[in-house]
Design an enzyme around this catalytic site. Structure first.
Site, PDB file in Angstrom:
ATOM      1  N   HIS A   1      66.341  15.426  66.679  1.00 34.50           N
ATOM      2  CA  HIS A   1      65.484  16.616  66.746  1.00 34.50           C
ATOM      3  C   HIS A   1      64.964  16.826  68.158  1.00 34.50           C
ATOM      4  CE1 HIS A   1      65.213  17.061  62.334  1.00 34.50           C
ATOM      5  NE2 HIS A   1      65.297  15.749  62.336  1.00 34.50           N
TER       6      HIS A   1
ATOM      7  N   ASP B   1      62.451  24.306  63.842  1.00 34.11           N
ATOM      8  CA  ASP B   1      62.260  22.875  63.545  1.00 34.11           C
ATOM      9  C   ASP B   1      61.153  22.262  64.420  1.00 34.11           C
ATOM     10  OD1 ASP B   1      62.565  20.080  63.442  1.00 34.11           O
ATOM     11  OD2 ASP B   1      64.651  20.090  64.136  1.00 34.11           O
TER      12      ASP B   1
END
Lengths: 583, 583
Positions: free
Chosen positions: B370, B197
């Site tokens: 994130h 990611d």
């Protein structure tokens, strides 16, 4: 003097609840002066619009009162509207700084309105007079464009200081310091009202000096191996000066790309705001002969504007500049909210073409031209105003700015938060929000030199969202369809079968004709008289209903009805009276 | 085994060069497994589109190979596309976390495709098998939604770790820690490739723990005097848990507003991810009986979405919730780039209605789900992969992430930067970018349950930018206009006089008829044969030319030509063959 005469009316027609189209009216008795007249750029949904102006109704109605305009600096959101207004308003004279007036003169010439006003250049501490009631002193300030001013407006109710756009830059690139002494003198004598720039009211601290960018750009330039492409705001004269100085230091010639950048640099060089050796600047078409490491391309497009040079370069669509491996592209500007997506898309495309792209706050290669909370406090402390009016900002910025002012002891009742068109009534001992004058927006589509009215905009939004349907039906004098109606769909999304839709529309038209023909067609004196207009309305309503139901959307419908005598139908439809057709 | 069989093909169909519609294909020999299938939201210019999906051509063509899908977590950009794909693809089984599958089940039911696949819930460290070649282990990770996983995919070329969406949250709200031990074990045994990611790859440092928001929200809540309105992402289950806990602490009941928020909370409560007393939650219509200081309204709309509850509240358009003086509104979310303007406009409107609005980074009331650069480094050090593939991010984020990986010793040749549709060929000893499969986008207009194809979109863009013109002309069999052509303008900006434009168009049509009628109409065997289609093309071309010149724009033209036998003209125009009309 009557009480009424003791009211100064301050009416911002633009610049509030937004960043853009700053336009402010000062009215006393039968005299008006204007402070700046800018433009704004369209937001989403303003299809085909490229310039937004404030509603000028109030000024059109009071045109005879206008004594002149004060211009604080040369940014588009402060001077970009003037050429449009001069077509409909009589503004006899405009006073402003040399650079702003040079840029403005070009615009007026382009629009063919140079002869409609007189431009007079002012110098720091110049005082100009308008009519019987207004004197204005120009006070040098510091901002991202060179040659910028705050103003002290002397009015019958007292001195009003309008900051213009400012930050306190104690080490300005051009050495032209903020005239703090003059502000302090006004503060000492007594300022009745401070009208102050709220852009960065949400941000704590001081805005750094423009000069702080220099060492950071220097480091970036020294690391670039191949060509350097640098983009910034065309109007950031100080930044451009630094970029030129660094180009020379690093042995690079500079090619300038983009209409507005070329325009500003030309004017700024002529007037001495940009200083560089003649041979530093080279025409774009000659630089392919120069080694990559000796080239700097200075371009517009720092905001990802669709037609700008940098955007076209990133799309590989610029005829003369093609990105190649080894190029370094520097964004010496932060994206204005609303432009973020366009900017990062441009950055991504440049990277995909092989460029190294330097962007983002952590590099320290951009600072704002507007002061933050500590700048605001310093401004308030220097001027010590009795009344306070935050301007130049969105609503939450005005609120924050007013909170800053309150934290410094100005009572809440001595300030107002207003919107465009609100009339601020400033008296000797009070400030209040009075009536409201028209303050909508006027939309300009410059490419077609026309105004986009709200009706056109609404049609475009409907067309964009739901598409359109054209249906043509011919009707005989016996009240029957002459043939199957024609149907055209454009921009319409549908899982509905086309032929089925067409059949349903035909059904609907035939049903109306069968059930209601006798209402609309009568034979009088052996002549058939058909109320085509009335029939048209009935059928159109029915067709629109079918479309809504079948398409589950509301496309724009153009319904054309023909009879054996089409002109009769058309005229009838327009006049809404029955037309006579020979039987 | 042939060499060809030793290649694992990794094909992201979405999620690269964008944030959204994450959809990844893993293909080995004659077997395919999918990892997630999300949706994206439309960008500017995608008029009337509300969902964007990846192009599924490749999967349609290889549908028979699909063994199943792995679902990492329940966010829309990971599961929002599945219901659409099931209408055209055969995906026999889907494994995923309980919460994600509960949310997904609702979507499949709504779309009427529940029976098209089998949903199987997994627990941490569960291993599932697909076909002959794939085993997948689910590894608990930490993210903004509860019940989220990274996965280890065992393939014939080696173990591939796909991080899913993650940050390292060492103090997760639900106590479910990241299973770092399992990652480390894989790192010890040898990870062939890490797919990771990249969302926050540009941001230095670690992303703070979700729990860090708690004391800041607590402080904000304790300062609120009247009603509290709080908005956050509907899927942020941890955040919602904290808000509910704080509501109870501060003696407020909670009314939930907004369809997606109600949906997520219902599922999360049933499954035990949200824990609160039954009487803490109260229906919205009952709260007017409760004193303001004991009320908290939890709503959707943190991104300024046009139809969301908070946006409607800010516009005064929400039937049950009206803002009043004393309300405190809390934005516990940062605007995603592209939403900034919508969010700040909402904030401004709320302030104008009298609410105190708490928003912005300085309050510490939002953290990302994130990881940042230090999270990325920890992930790489735990897994020590041979090859590296950055995903889930725009191009510059992928670049930054690859630079982070290189700074930790992974050679540049052991990683690839790819775009949607690129086939990554992963072998025992190499990674390379291979062929490209179709990877455009499919646009869905859910309100009309139809797909928006590129032609429709282009028409809508033209309609939005330039508007449209409908012209109807009736032509007699003698080659003359029957009457003045009818003209309808919609969404057209023009300073051109309407009658003048109509006259010019009439001129143009008459000129074509005069000069070229004989080319298109001939009498054969005493029958007049007119090539209506050919004539139509000629006239339409000429009319479009006039419009472009006169309007200085390019509106969409619908040109209707009638003759005494309209059906003949229409059919002719369609078949492009001459129609016969009796003379």
């Amino acid at each position: 003097m009557t009480k009424d005469n003791e009211t100064l009316r301050i009416i911002p027609l633009g610049g509030l609840h937004e960043i853009g189209k700053n336009t402010c009216v000062f009215e006393y008795d039968d005299e008006i002066i204007l402070l700046d007249a800018g433009l704004a750029f369209p937001t989403d949904g303003m299809h085909g619009v490229n310039i937004v102006l404030p509603d000028m109704t109030y000024l059109r109605e009071n045109s005879h009162k206008i004594k002149g305009m004060v211009i604080t600096h040369g940014h588009e959101d402060h001077i970009g509207g003037i050429a449009f207004h001069l077509k409909q308003l009589d503004i006899p004279v405009m006073y402003g700084p040399k650079l702003a007036l040079a840029l403005l003169a070009g615009k007026l010439e382009e629009a063919g309105v140079s002869d409609r006003t007189e431009l007079r250049t002012v110098s720091p501490r110049d005082i100009v007079r308008f009519g019987k009631h207004f004197f204005v002193e120009f006070i040098r300030n510091t901002h991202s464009i060179a040659d910028s001013f705050s103003v002290a407006i002397h009015t019958p109710v007292g001195v009003v200081i309008h900051t213009g756009d400012f930050k306190f830059d104690h080490t300005p690139v051009d050495g032209e310091a903020f005239d703090i002494q003059r502000l302090a003198e006004y503060g000492e004598k007594g300022v009745h009202c401070l009208i102050s720039d709220s852009t960065n009211a949400e941000i704590p601290g001081f805005t750094p000096s423009e000069r702080s960018v220099f060492p950071n750009l220097d480091r970036v330039f020294s690391q670039a191996k191949g060509r350097l492409l640098v983009t910034t705001f065309a109007s950031s004269v100080h930044r451009i000066n630094m970029i030129l100085e660094l180009a020379e230091k690093h042995g690079r010639v500079v090619a300038v790309v983009g209409r507005s950048m070329l325009n500003v640099i030309a004017h700024a060089r002529t007037l001495g705001y940009i200083k560089c050796k003649d041979d530093l600047l080279q025409p774009l078409h000659t630089i392919h002969k120069i080694p990559d490491e000796n080239v700097l391309i200075l371009t517009t497009g720092s905001q990802g504007e669709p037609m700008s040079a940098m955007t076209r370069i990133s799309k590989g669509e610029h005829r003369q500049v093609k990105i190649r491996e080894g190029d370094t592209v520097v964004f010496s500007a932060n994206p204005i909210p609303g432009n973020t997506i366009a900017v990062v898309n441009t950055i991504d495309r440049l990277m995909m073409l092989g460029a190294k792209v330097i962007y983002g706050r952590e590099h320290g290669i951009h600072v704002s031209g507007h002061g933050c909370q500590e700048d605001h406090k310093l401004m308030i402390n220097l001027t010590r105003p009795k009344f306070f009016l935050p301007v130049h900002g969105e609503h939450r910025m005005l609120i924050k700015h007013s909170q800053t002012a309150q934290s410094m002891g100005i009572p809440a009742e001595n300030m107002v938060i207003i919107d465009n068109g609100d009339v601020v009534e400033l008296k000797k001992d009070s400030i209040r929000k009075g009536e409201k004058v028209p303050a909508g927006i006027e939309l300009v589509d410059t490419s077609r030199s026309g105004m986009v009215d709200q009706r056109v905009l609404k049609e475009r939004q409907q067309l964009a969202g739901d598409g359109m349907v054209t249906i043509a039906a011919s009707i005989n004098l016996d009240g029957r369809l002459f043939a199957k109606p024609e149907m055209h769909l454009r921009g319409v999304v549908s899982s509905v079968n086309r032929d089925q839709l067409q059949a349903r529309i035909q059904d609907a038209i035939e049903t109306v004709l069968r059930d209601r023909w006798s209402e609309f067609a009568r034979t009088l004196d052996k002549k058939l008289e058909v109320d085509w207009a009335g029939l048209n309305v009935q059928i159109e309503r029915e067709v629109q209903r079918i479309l809504r139901r079948e398409l589950q959307s509301n496309p724009l419908l153009v319904f054309l009805m023909q009879s054996p005598e089409p002109t009769a139908v058309k005229n009838a439809a327009r006049q809404r009276t029955p037309a006579k057709v020979a039987s």
